[in-house]
Design a protein around this motif. Structure first.
Motif: not given
Lengths: 315, 330
Positions: A71, A73-74, A76-77, B247-248, B255, B259, B299
């Motif tokens: 994961q 992207d998670k 990165i968040d 984005r990545l 991955l 999701y 968070r």
């Protein structure tokens, strides 16, 4: 009526949130650690080391990581949220360095020191990396395997995954050492079980069924190793030498029972501790070495209770 | 018969307004709460972080909303997204073709996989849960095979990372550096909302979910429209694939599993019924934001990760329960 119920729902939401909420102490030095995983015992041991250092150096540490190592992207968040809290330093174990680069640059621009840990960060932004040399550790596993099976025979591997750094390093470290030093040993199969115990068990059983003369079996992380142990137990296979990686209660028990010959352990508590310690040193502006080798050890029935080894094993 | 279908649609969309209000109110309350709880929450970089975290899940959720309204389910959206990202990687990095081809290939591949799912469900009568579960696994494996189990990086296509991380809005209004990924989310949502509320495809999407048999008896080619819905949803997953890959700056082949559940959760929080026939895109967008605001806020407050998971679970149940209570009374 709608309004009343919305208020009710909202109030309960707020109540839940405040119950779980912890006030963030702003005056203490704050160091978030973004790891590659969370619920796995290995990461919990890293967290324990980080918490130990946090108490010792009187800093605040938080520890977060995605559910599994795919994961990207998670993660990165999580890093993005951690940076929003303007920490004094940050500990980071990248799942994919390139994906994290924009945020790491942002940290660099904000003069937040980055300390890499575990598989590290493949860039020059981190000041140092607290890590295990996985290639060398897996090569040691290969040497031990060769020694235990007498230098020849069929060997198979169950690895956690084929895309992560640790998965690749441990597989290649083991396979390459066999090719170079132990040419009479044949690697018959390498399969990937996602580090999931059940999935790894099924995979290992299939490999055992296909190779009745298998001499050795290497599980490249905790979940994979336990999968191999389960498979040997369930099929009652005889004469298979099992070597594992990392520790955990189940693996330690398997070594005591003699199902597993021994395993490689990293020093996860040391990784967490050294990461926070390096972060504290960086905040103070002290010099840091390029890498901090946190070490690895071979352990088996004979030495697992020794103080040196039992200190780095976790349940 | 068409009139009945139409009036039914009207009734259903108007009853969705209250749910949207409820969801929207929860979102606002969450924002206020987190702003009060931590001064770090309401700063530009964090808000942008939240927007960016929503863009992928939001787009996936919009796609799966369509399928859920027809009374179906699509479990393959996460791995389909990854598959389209890998296709973009193959076209742009391995074959070295221009950016536009990569974009078309990703969306095309998504639509094609959606077409296959749709055909399995509509023509071959495989239950949607099973058909898309199968697709989920096939696509996960295929992504690993095609990519050689390694991430594919887009370093040779300089414009690619701009798809998600650049900011067209920021160029016009420098004080609003909203990433393009978020812009794409809103464009996709607007277009799909238009399709759903103003076109024949939209009308039949609702009709399929509320009473497929009635629609069929009134002469609607239900199989054809169902395949259209799955294909459109697949194409939207292609857009999500482009956003995440951009984005990545890489297509991560492993991955994507899990999701689909985040996307389905956003849809359900937004008031779309899993039984089909009722739902809205606006609700889904709000649902996706509720999920990412919640996670980010927790968070920022440094809530321990195990508690973050528990709270998220509670909020999902609470949101759906509140919706059910409301609907039983009206």
């Amino acid at each position: 009526m709608i309004t009343r119920r919305s208020i009710l729902a909202a109030l309960s939401a707020v109540a839940i949130l405040s119950a779980g909420g912890v006030a963030h102490a702003q005056d203490k030095v704050y160091i978030p650690l973004i790891s590659k995983g969370f619920q796995h015992q290995f990461w919990q041991a890293v967290k324990a080391g980080a918490d130990k250092a946090a108490t010792e150096f009187k800093v605040e540490v938080t520890f977060e990581g995605p559910d599994n190592e795919t994961q990207v992207d998670k993660q990165i968040d999580m890093l993005s949220a951690a940076l929003a809290k303007s920490p004094q330093a940050i500990g980071f174990a990248a799942l994919d360095t390139q994906a994290a680069t924009p945020l790491l640059k942002q940290a660099q621009d904000a003069k937040i020191p980055v300390i890499a840990f575990d598989s590290g960060v493949d860039s020059d932004i981190p000041l140092t990396t607290a890590t295990t040399d996985n290639v060398a550790a897996a090569a040691l596993a290969a040497d031990k395997m060769a020694e235990l099976i007498g230098g020849k025979g069929k060997v198979a591997l169950v690895v956690h995954d084929q895309t992560s750094r640790t998965g690749i390093d441990r597989r290649d470290g083991f396979v390459n050492r066999m090719k170079e030093k132990h040419p009479d040993i044949e690697i018959v199969d390498i399969q990937y079980g996602g580090g999931d115990q059940l999935q790894s068990t099924e995979i290992a059983k299939a490999i055992l069924a296909a190779n009745s003369d298998l001499k050795g079996f290497f599980g490249a992380n905790e979940g994979s190793a336990i999968g191999v142990v389960n498979a040997v137990r369930e099929t009652g296979a005889k004469g298979v030498t099992v070597i594992g990686y990392d520790s955990g209660a189940a693996q330690k028990q398997a070594i005591k029972d003699g199902v597993m010959a021994g395993a490689i352990t990293q020093n996860p508590v040391g990784i967490g501790y050294e990461t926070v310690k390096a972060a504290v040193m960086a905040i103070k502006g002290e010099e840091l070495p390029k890498t901090i080798d946190t070490g690895f050890f071979w352990y088996d029935k004979t030495n697992m209770d020794s103080p040196e080894i039992s200190a780095v094993l976790y349940d | 018969m068409t009139m009945i279908v139409q009036s039914e649609v009207k009734k259903r969309t108007s009853s969705g307004v209250h749910q949207k209000l409820l969801a929207f109110a929860s979102l606002i309350i969450m924002l206020v709460f987190f702003s009060l709880a931590s001064s770090n929450f309401l700063q530009t970089s964090n808000i942008i972080g939240i927007l960016q975290a929503t863009s992928v899940n939001g787009v996936l959720a919009v796609g799966v909303t369509l399928v859920i309204i027809t009374g179906g389910i699509d479990l393959s959206v996460g791995t389909l997204m990854t598959f389209t990202a890998v296709i973009a990687g193959v076209v742009l990095t391995y074959l070295g073709m221009p950016l536009l081809f990569g974009i078309v290939a990703a969306i095309g591949a998504g639509a094609f996989c959606g077409f296959i799912s749709g055909t399995l469900v509509a023509r071959m009568k495989v239950p949607p849960f099973i058909a898309t579960l199968g697709m989920m696994l096939i696509l996960k494996g295929t992504s690993l095979v095609i990519s050689g189990t390694k991430p594919i990086y887009f370093n040779n296509t300089p414009g690619f990372s701009q798809i998600s991380t650049g900011s067209l809005i920021g160029q016009v209004f420098p004080f609003l550096p909203i990433p393009n990924g978020v812009l794409i989310l809103f464009v996709v949502a607007t277009v799909v909302a238009f399709i759903l509320n103003r076109t024949a495809l939209g009308r039949y999407t609702f009709a399929l979910g509320s009473n497929e048999e009635a629609a069929r008896l009134s002469g609607v080619d239900t199989d054809f429209w169902k395949i259209c819905v799955y294909s459109l949803s697949g194409g939207i997953c292609g857009v999500a694939g482009l956003i995440i890959a951009s984005r990545l700056n890489s297509a991560q082949p492993a991955l994507g599993l899990g999701y689909e559940l985040d996307a389905i959760a956003a849809v359900v929080i937004g008031g779309t019924s899993l039984a089909g026939g009722r739902g809205s895109i606006l609700g889904t967008i709000i649902g996706a934001f509720i999920m990412s605001v919640l996670l980010n806020g927790l968070r920022i407050m440094s809530v321990a990760q195990e508690w973050q998971t528990i709270v998220t679970g509670l909020i999902i149940i609470l949101a759906v329960y509140a919706d059910m209570v409301r609907r039983q009374r009206t």
